[in-house]
Design an enzyme around this catalytic site. Structure first.
Site, PDB file in Angstrom:
ATOM      1  N   CYS A  93       0.815  -1.250  -0.232  1.00 58.15           N
ATOM      2  CA  CYS A  93      -0.299  -0.074  -0.474  1.00 58.15           C
ATOM      3  C   CYS A  93       1.018   1.525  -0.060  1.00 58.15           C
ATOM      4  O   CYS A  93       1.837   1.461  -1.148  1.00 58.15           O
ATOM      5  CB  CYS A  93      -0.863  -0.199   1.093  1.00 58.15           C
ATOM      6  N   HIS A 128      -3.265  -5.004   1.252  1.00 61.67           N
ATOM      7  CA  HIS A 128      -2.844  -5.471   2.144  1.00 61.67           C
ATOM      8  C   HIS A 128      -3.441  -7.170   2.022  1.00 61.67           C
ATOM      9  O   HIS A 128      -4.684  -7.397   2.219  1.00 61.67           O
ATOM     10  CB  HIS A 128      -3.856  -5.247   3.452  1.00 61.67           C
ATOM     11  N   GLU A 139      -2.070  -9.361   4.242  1.00 65.90           N
ATOM     12  CA  GLU A 139      -2.126  -9.419   6.044  1.00 65.90           C
ATOM     13  C   GLU A 139      -3.377  -9.858   6.511  1.00 65.90           C
ATOM     14  O   GLU A 139      -3.545 -10.021   7.969  1.00 65.90           O
ATOM     15  CB  GLU A 139      -1.032  -8.299   6.474  1.00 65.90           C
ATOM     16  N   GLY A 189      -1.620 -12.568  36.032  1.00 65.42           N
ATOM     17  CA  GLY A 189      -1.739 -12.379  34.208  1.00 65.42           C
ATOM     18  C   GLY A 189      -1.630 -13.672  33.598  1.00 65.42           C
ATOM     19  O   GLY A 189      -0.352 -13.846  34.234  1.00 65.42           O
ATOM     20  N   VAL A 190      -1.252 -13.881  32.175  1.00 62.74           N
ATOM     21  CA  VAL A 190      -0.420 -14.704  31.924  1.00 62.74           C
ATOM     22  C   VAL A 190       0.376 -14.705  31.649  1.00 62.74           C
ATOM     23  O   VAL A 190       1.145 -15.357  31.481  1.00 62.74           O
ATOM     24  CB  VAL A 190      -1.413 -14.958  30.513  1.00 62.74           C
ATOM     25  N   ASP A 191       1.064 -13.301  31.426  1.00 61.08           N
ATOM     26  CA  ASP A 191       2.089 -12.318  30.295  1.00 61.08           C
ATOM     27  C   ASP A 191       3.249 -12.969  32.338  1.00 61.08           C
ATOM     28  O   ASP A 191       3.879 -13.697  31.875  1.00 61.08           O
ATOM     29  CB  ASP A 191       2.081 -11.587  30.092  1.00 61.08           C
TER      30      ASP A 191
END
Length: 505
Positions: free
Chosen positions: A77, A164, A166, A219-221
């Site tokens: 783009c 695009h 993606e 949390g997950v992180d």
């Protein structure tokens, strides 16, 4: 490890490009459009889209060395405009804008756009178009509105496309990106098993026999960081879980039990009264975030002052946090104040360890499964660092926290009962600073309003409200009104991101 470097010109889709490349097994990293990069390991370059136009004053442009590295380049783009501008093409504002689906039509077969792409749907999002080919380039494909939708210069190994690839709306988009990786001769060696083994090895070498303090939010992180470090250094990991009083119902017990099962030693600090005291009378959401962040640091500082021989502090910084902490043109120029990047006070005297800083959220979940964490734990919805403080719109009190905890717990239960929990990105309740008239038991009431927010998303960058079955929404509403004291009205948030955000504050 070989890598694809994506130069970010501010497109809302830039992170999607990196995610798609990684899904194809190649490591991709995003850098600002004007960055100088190390050439080692770079096998290809992608120039992202942008909200800018190439003929605008101060339009973002890459440094010339990008075109001199000798590796294949793909302009997407706005990236096509950059290529055209560099090599003498002509870009003009089109009288007919092109947003949404378009049909690609091949003018010639090519390594990037193979014949199975012909007549397939692609996703356009542009107001400018290429009207004269750059010197040395030839047309590969067009659409009804774009005479040069795909161009190439094989001698310079440069390709540029107007659409695009993606986004999921481009049907053969992933195939096109995979074709570019093949052009780059990229080795497909990016996976979580390799990442886990290499990271554990590197952590062992970097830390040695020293100790690491790891802040665990539940949390997950941060949980994945703790388990990863535990695998690498064992009992030299000092985990600390701070109860800030702003967690979900029974959250602190759940987190501690989960780590006990994993054999990870975690220290529990109940600082709920301190956090609530400091938040007393605070209305502004940004001020709430700052107070919570500063208070966390104070609690860690006090806890760390009683420790000896701790050299490192571990944080669960993710790649989107790293990207957003770098100022570039575009929508991701600034970082939220509760993110980890750059937030560590110098007087803590710790060296920072961020073993997840190369990963996206979904990759962290994959890593957690590789590390042996329970799938239920790993698949938990994102929860904001400031906790319920930014889901209580207005002043925070203990009574409001209890009210929201109960309402939120009902949302979680009913979403799971309907087998929808893993089909949505986030589901939660928000306590609003308004009261509404109601009738309960033949009596007039004037009680609280709870908003329910349930969204679908891939990575949280964009989101849409979930079209839940009415019976599920009805159960949530009935239970909250009947079981949560002081609530007589429930509303459903049907805003998308953008223009709204997922969280209310």
């Amino acid at each position: 490890m070989n890598r694809i470097v994506i130069f970010d010109f501010g497109s809302q889709y830039t992170q999607l490009i990196a995610r798609r490349i990684r899904e194809l097994g190649v490591y991709a990293e995003i850098v600002p459009y004007n960055a100088e990069i190390e050439k080692d390991g770079v096998v290809g370059i992608i120039l992202s889209g942008s909200p800018s136009s190439i003929y605008e004053k101060d339009a973002p442009l890459p440094n010339n060395y990008v075109f001199e590295m000798g590796v294949p380049i793909l302009g997407i783009c706005y990236g096509m405009q950059i290529v055209a501008n560099k090599y003498g093409g002509k870009i003009a504002s089109s009288s007919k804008k092109e947003y949404g689906h378009a049909v690609i039509k091949l003018d010639m077969e090519d390594e990037l756009i193979t014949k199975d792409v012909n007549l397939s749907s692609v996703w356009m999002s542009h107001g400018d178009r290429l009207e004269k080919l750059p010197n040395g380039f030839e047309a590969v494909a067009h659409t009804d509105n774009s005479p040069y939708a795909v161009i190439r210069n094989k001698d310079k190994k440069i390709w540029a496309i107007q659409f695009h690839p993606e986004v999921v709306h481009t049907k053969k988009g992933k195939d096109i990106l995979n074709n570019f990786l093949n052009i780059c001769n990229a080795e497909k060696n990016w996976n979580m098993e390799n990442f886990m083994q290499n990271t554990i090895k590197n952590l062992k070498e970097k830390i040695g026999d020293k100790k690491v303090l790891c802040a665990i939010s539940g949390g997950v992180d941060s949980s994945v960081v703790a388990v990863l470090l535990h695998k690498a250094i064992g009992d030299n990991l000092i985990g600390v879980f701070v109860n800030n009083g702003l967690l979900r119902e029974n959250e602190s017990e759940y987190v501690m039990e989960s780590f006990n099962r994993l054999g990870v030693n975690v220290n529990y600090v109940d600082a709920s009264n301190l956090f609530l005291d400091r938040l007393n009378g605070v209305l502004d959401p940004e001020e709430k975030r700052k107070i919570i962040g500063h208070t966390f640091i104070d609690v860690f500082r006090e806890f760390a002052s009683n420790l000896k021989d701790v050299d490192f502090l571990a944080q669960g910084t993710l790649y989107p946090d790293v990207i957003e902490s770098v100022s570039v043109k575009g929508p991701s120029a600034t970082i939220k104040s509760h993110h980890n990047v750059g937030g560590l006070p110098k007087d803590l005297h710790f060296k920072l360890i961020e073993p997840l800083r190369e990963l996206f959220k979904d990759e962290v979940r994959q890593l957690g499964i590789q590390l042996g964490l329970d799938r239920e734990f790993i698949e938990r919805h994102p929860f904001p660092g400031p906790g319920l403080a930014i889901r209580i719109v207005g002043y925070i009190t203990k009574d409001k926290i209890k009210t929201l905890q109960k309402a939120d717990s009902i949302v979680q239960q009913e979403i799971k009962n309907a087998d929808l929990y893993n089909k949505v990105w986030q589901a939660f309740a928000v306590l609003l600073p308004v009261s509404s008239v109601g009738v309960m038991g033949d009596k007039r009431t004037y009680n609280n309003v709870v908003a329910v927010r349930i969204v679908e998303s891939i990575d949280g960058m964009t989101a849409d409200w979930s079209k839940l079955p009415y019976d599920v929404l009805g159960k949530i509403s009935n239970r909250i009104i009947n079981e949560v004291e002081g609530v007589n009205r429930v509303v459903y948030d049907i805003s998308s991101k953008p223009p709204a955000t997922i969280e209310w504050e």
